[in-house]
Design a protein around this motif. Structure first.
Motif, PDB file in Angstrom:
ATOM      1  N   THR A 162       1.185  -1.394  -0.424  1.00  0.00           N
ATOM      2  CA  THR A 162      -0.087   0.354  -0.147  1.00  0.00           C
ATOM      3  C   THR A 162       0.561   1.018   0.198  1.00  0.00           C
ATOM      4  OG1 THR A 162      -0.430   0.069   2.539  1.00  0.00           O
ATOM      5  CG2 THR A 162      -1.253  -1.429   1.481  1.00  0.00           C
ATOM      6  N   THR A 216       1.300   2.841   2.653  1.00  0.00           N
ATOM      7  CA  THR A 216       2.184   3.403   4.195  1.00  0.00           C
ATOM      8  C   THR A 216       2.959   2.039   3.356  1.00  0.00           C
ATOM      9  OG1 THR A 216      -0.240   3.404   5.008  1.00  0.00           O
ATOM     10  CG2 THR A 216       1.218   2.661   6.285  1.00  0.00           C
ATOM     11  N   LEU A 217       4.073   1.364   2.520  1.00  0.00           N
ATOM     12  CA  LEU A 217       4.104   0.692   2.056  1.00  0.00           C
ATOM     13  C   LEU A 217       5.699   1.282   2.118  1.00  0.00           C
ATOM     14  CD1 LEU A 217       6.284  -2.229   2.388  1.00  0.00           C
ATOM     15  CD2 LEU A 217       5.256  -2.965   0.256  1.00  0.00           C
ATOM     16  N   ASP A 265       6.942   3.725   4.181  1.00  0.00           N
ATOM     17  CA  ASP A 265       7.866   2.499   5.376  1.00  0.00           C
ATOM     18  C   ASP A 265       9.209   2.440   4.318  1.00  0.00           C
ATOM     19  OD1 ASP A 265       7.138   1.261   7.560  1.00  0.00           O
ATOM     20  OD2 ASP A 265       7.284  -1.181   7.006  1.00  0.00           O
ATOM     21  N   PHE A 269      -2.022  12.181   7.478  1.00  0.00           N
ATOM     22  CA  PHE A 269      -0.579  11.511   6.964  1.00  0.00           C
ATOM     23  C   PHE A 269       0.611  12.436   7.124  1.00  0.00           C
ATOM     24  CE2 PHE A 269      -4.013  10.411   4.379  1.00  0.00           C
ATOM     25  CZ  PHE A 269      -4.550   8.319   4.218  1.00  0.00           C
ATOM     26  N   ARG A 308       1.017  10.634  10.325  1.00  0.00           N
ATOM     27  CA  ARG A 308       1.657   8.786  10.099  1.00  0.00           C
ATOM     28  C   ARG A 308       3.161   8.823   9.563  1.00  0.00           C
ATOM     29  NH1 ARG A 308      -1.829   4.544   6.706  1.00  0.00           N
ATOM     30  NH2 ARG A 308      -2.639   3.982   8.543  1.00  0.00           N
ATOM     31  N   ASP A 329       5.450   8.476  12.992  1.00  0.00           N
ATOM     32  CA  ASP A 329       5.377   7.280  13.655  1.00  0.00           C
ATOM     33  C   ASP A 329       5.972   6.143  12.932  1.00  0.00           C
ATOM     34  OD1 ASP A 329       3.216   8.098  15.082  1.00  0.00           O
ATOM     35  OD2 ASP A 329       1.495   7.418  13.838  1.00  0.00           O
ATOM     36  N   ILE A 330       5.982   6.236  11.626  1.00  0.00           N
ATOM     37  CA  ILE A 330       7.282   5.952  10.599  1.00  0.00           C
ATOM     38  C   ILE A 330       7.669   6.160  11.105  1.00  0.00           C
ATOM     39  CG2 ILE A 330       7.934   4.446   8.102  1.00  0.00           C
ATOM     40  CD1 ILE A 330       4.317   5.142   7.341  1.00  0.00           C
ATOM     41  N   ARG A 383       9.521   4.757  14.514  1.00  0.00           N
ATOM     42  CA  ARG A 383       9.920   2.722  14.507  1.00  0.00           C
ATOM     43  C   ARG A 383      11.288   2.650  13.790  1.00  0.00           C
ATOM     44  NH1 ARG A 383       6.271  -1.071  14.973  1.00  0.00           N
ATOM     45  NH2 ARG A 383       5.234   0.309  15.769  1.00  0.00           N
ATOM     46  N   TYR A 384      11.916   3.671  12.998  1.00  0.00           N
ATOM     47  CA  TYR A 384      12.864   3.646  12.224  1.00  0.00           C
ATOM     48  C   TYR A 384      14.258   3.775  13.512  1.00  0.00           C
ATOM     49  CZ  TYR A 384      10.480   0.667   9.214  1.00  0.00           C
ATOM     50  OH  TYR A 384       9.575  -0.427   9.079  1.00  0.00           O
ATOM     51  N   VAL A 423      19.450  -2.566   7.465  1.00  0.00           N
ATOM     52  CA  VAL A 423      17.514  -1.766   7.410  1.00  0.00           C
ATOM     53  C   VAL A 423      16.922  -2.846   8.087  1.00  0.00           C
ATOM     54  CG1 VAL A 423      15.385  -1.201   6.044  1.00  0.00           C
ATOM     55  CG2 VAL A 423      18.241  -0.535   4.844  1.00  0.00           C
ATOM     56  N   SER A 424      16.227  -2.803   9.012  1.00  0.00           N
ATOM     57  CA  SER A 424      15.496  -3.421  10.434  1.00  0.00           C
ATOM     58  C   SER A 424      14.173  -3.990   9.822  1.00  0.00           C
ATOM     59  CB  SER A 424      15.988  -2.627  11.198  1.00  0.00           C
ATOM     60  OG  SER A 424      14.249  -1.634  11.957  1.00  0.00           O
ATOM     61  N   ASN A 425      13.914  -4.242   8.135  1.00  0.00           N
ATOM     62  CA  ASN A 425      12.751  -4.551   8.243  1.00  0.00           C
ATOM     63  C   ASN A 425      13.531  -5.491   6.712  1.00  0.00           C
ATOM     64  OD1 ASN A 425      11.004  -4.494   5.979  1.00  0.00           O
ATOM     65  ND2 ASN A 425       9.715  -2.651   7.183  1.00  0.00           N
ATOM     66  N   ALA A 441      11.062  -4.927   3.140  1.00  0.00           N
ATOM     67  CA  ALA A 441      11.530  -2.852   2.526  1.00  0.00           C
ATOM     68  C   ALA A 441      13.053  -2.512   2.006  1.00  0.00           C
ATOM     69  CB  ALA A 441      10.612  -1.599   3.685  1.00  0.00           C
ATOM     70  N   ASP A 442      13.511  -3.024   2.126  1.00  0.00           N
ATOM     71  CA  ASP A 442      15.050  -3.384   2.324  1.00  0.00           C
ATOM     72  C   ASP A 442      15.438  -3.040   0.639  1.00  0.00           C
ATOM     73  OD1 ASP A 442      17.644  -3.480   2.113  1.00  0.00           O
ATOM     74  OD2 ASP A 442      18.042  -5.150   3.726  1.00  0.00           O
TER      75      ASP A 442
END
Lengths: 390, 390
Positions: B63, B65-66, B69, B90, B93, B96-97, B100-101, B219-221, B224-225
């Motif tokens: 989405t 949001t991804l 992200d 947004f 948002r 928030d994202i 998270r990192y 990258v801690s995801n 998404a990397d």
């Protein structure tokens, strides 16, 4: 000749016309009452397919790798011990994903064409406390199936969460999540579940949801975090509008269509169809003196078959001849032996007609490439095996 | 009366019939030559729409949001200072994202209905070294547009990366990524780009790619990397088969179809169409004595309009009457004032006919709910404004 080619790879697969029609519907609002009903119903039907009345389903836009990523990101915290049981490329991918979230992973890798013996798994679990273990139900790279039931029992015995990568198995292979006490079973839309690629699907046990709720640290991945998605799944299942990220509306309408088709066929009957077609197909392949990648037929998946090229046959030439015969097959995926084998997907709506087309094209291609074979033999074998099954 | 309803929300929007037909095509292999061509062409066409010949495009199942992200997860490392410029839901948002990192975020939040003044942004950049700043081009929750150009110039002046959330703007609002030196411009498929939901789309500058390459930490995801996706995007653009996660084949075929339609119309002409339709629509809304959420028309988006309900009018009743007239509108999204306003999307293939239908339905609904108004006035105003624009 008809131009349309049969897509016989292990995903994306051939989809039902109704599913493709659903893909093309005029998109509706993600909070429209009819779409809320479709989303809610899809979540309910997932429980039926997974045989997990108690599970928490998730439907998220993404790939099968995202489904694996969500399992790892939400359950794992820095330093957690995780046992990875691998019989191919996707087993090792799970290790990569788990490592990213700080897991202390132990990889039990089966020799090529084999599975990891239960004793070795139990030995590991006996000597170290693992938070979770991962199983690849069917590894798409090798066509090897692992029986998840005894492994899940071991996991339970040693107080370990069990995560099943069911990308190439759910809705095609036997699965009974709640009875087998599997904690997560995940898949992707484009496989046996029968929907074009673009959806990650997970079913999570109550126990695994509790482990997630009791995390000490934040999930280090925003998009994958169940905190964002759980309220949305609950809302849709309760037929309430809700929003986090815009759901992939058309794909979800297609998912509901496919899940209804699956449940109408009946999941037992569907699995049996996969088993008898795969068995007949393997017999046909053997009748051509071709060798499959799994060392025994007991560990050969029913959703795809991985076959070594005969000696002296060029893979690219074979695939190209198959395409000329309107059949698309997949090459190898396991890096170390990539060029030595090919893969045929036979899952979802697959029918005997499809597999006869594959075998016919394969016989003609091999014959034209100079491979000695008894023409028609594989077709005959396939027919006989299929008749025996009925 | 025809049953088909006009979807006039700020995404998903109304899609071209050719795009919906592309959604329903029999799915092909993700490594089939014709699909490789379509994927490669889509990446090239993205550069044209973004006006970013030097950018690195990414097309990933997920989405909007991804997409946000991916920008955050790949660029940000623990402790990085990031300035978040917000004019709605947004914007927050993105904070928030980023949090998270591990970002150390400073939120510059505009008062309701306003944007953050440039002086305040410059003041922040002057007093603290920021690694990146984020701008929401059009905040879908408020219908407010921010001019990204001067902010990107400030970012450059203070050696800061600029990230534009273009979810509700790309292919609808004026955008010139390379000339304006924006480092990341991201969007989602279901907005002005004109494709059903399910794709995250990003364009990344050479500079941002370098910052990512020089990261000190992983990258801690996993999903998404860019390490996973960059080789795939390069391969498709070079028309080579490649695999990481199965691409959302049907959505990407639909994307290419829509990008071709966009480029055929011409991006300048398309943006002008959005501008003149939005201007006429705002004038029509004003002629009904309704107030829009943005304090001035200069900061009102051209892709959607957020309008306060008139006093005494129940939002649910209004929406329901609109649905009876075959027009679907969206409610409010900003939590603090959610029930006080509604939103009309007018992006992508939107035509004067669509907006006349909206205004007609709105007039009838308001009138039936007892709101005093001069019937036909908004339609007349819309027509006059549109004729003036030509």
């Amino acid at each position: 000749m008809k131009a349309r080619k049969l897509l016989m790879i292990p995903g994306p697969i051939e989809f039902e016309p109704e599913v493709l029609q659903a893909m093309g519907i005029p998109t509706t609002s993600h909070v429209a009452p009819d779409f809320i009903e479709i989303f809610g119903k899809s979540l309910e039907l997932m429980r039926e397919v997974w045989k997990s009345p108690k599970g928490q389903p998730f439907i998220v836009a993404g790939t099968g790798t995202l489904a694996m990523d969500m399992a790892a990101a939400n359950l794992i915290e820095q330093g957690d011990n995780v046992l990875v049981i691998s019989s191919g490329y996707f087993g090792k991918r799970f290790k990569d994903i788990l490592d990213r979230y700080g897991a202390n992973t132990t990889l039990l890798e089966a020799p090529l064409g084999e599975t990891v013996p239960l004793e070795i798994i139990e030995n590991e679990l006996k000597h170290k406390q693992y938070k979770a273990l991962t199983i690849t139900h069917v590894d798409t790279s090798t066509g090897i199936i692992v029986d998840p039931k005894p492994i899940a029992q071991l996991a339970k015995k040693y107080n370990t969460l069990s995560i099943l990568d069911g990308v190439c198995s759910v809705a095609g292979e036997e699965l009974n999540q709640d009875e087998w006490e599997l904690d997560i079973v995940l898949t992707a839309s484009q496989k046996a579940i029968g929907v074009p690629p673009g959806l990650a699907l997970l079913m999570v046990s109550e126990k695994a949801m509790q482990v997630w709720e009791n995390r000490k640290t934040l999930v280090s991945n925003y998009y994958a975090d169940w905190s964002n998605w759980l309220p949305i799944m609950r809302a849709y299942e309760e037929r309430r509008p809700s929003y986090f990220g815009t759901p992939a509306v058309n794909l979800i309408v297609a998912l509901e269509t496919s899940l209804k088709i699956i449940c109408k066929e009946g999941i037992e009957k569907r699995v049996k169809r996969h088993q008898s077609l795969a068995k007949a197909f393997r017999a046909a392949i053997a009748s051509l003196n071709l060798t499959i990648l799994p060392k025994t037929t007991e560990i050969a998946a029913n959703t795809l078959t991985a076959v070594y090229y005969p000696e002296g046959i060029d893979g690219a030439a074979l695939s190209s001849k198959m395409v000329d015969s309107n059949v698309i097959i997949a090459g190898g995926l396991l890096p170390e032996i990539k060029t030595t084998y090919f893969r045929i997907g036979h899952m979802g709506s697959v029918s005997p007609n499809d597999l006869l087309a594959v075998l016919g094209a394969l016989e003609r291609a091999l014959s034209e490439l100079g491979q000695p074979l008894e023409v028609g033999k594989s077709l005959q074998t396939f027919q006989n095996e299929l008749l025996k099954a009925h």
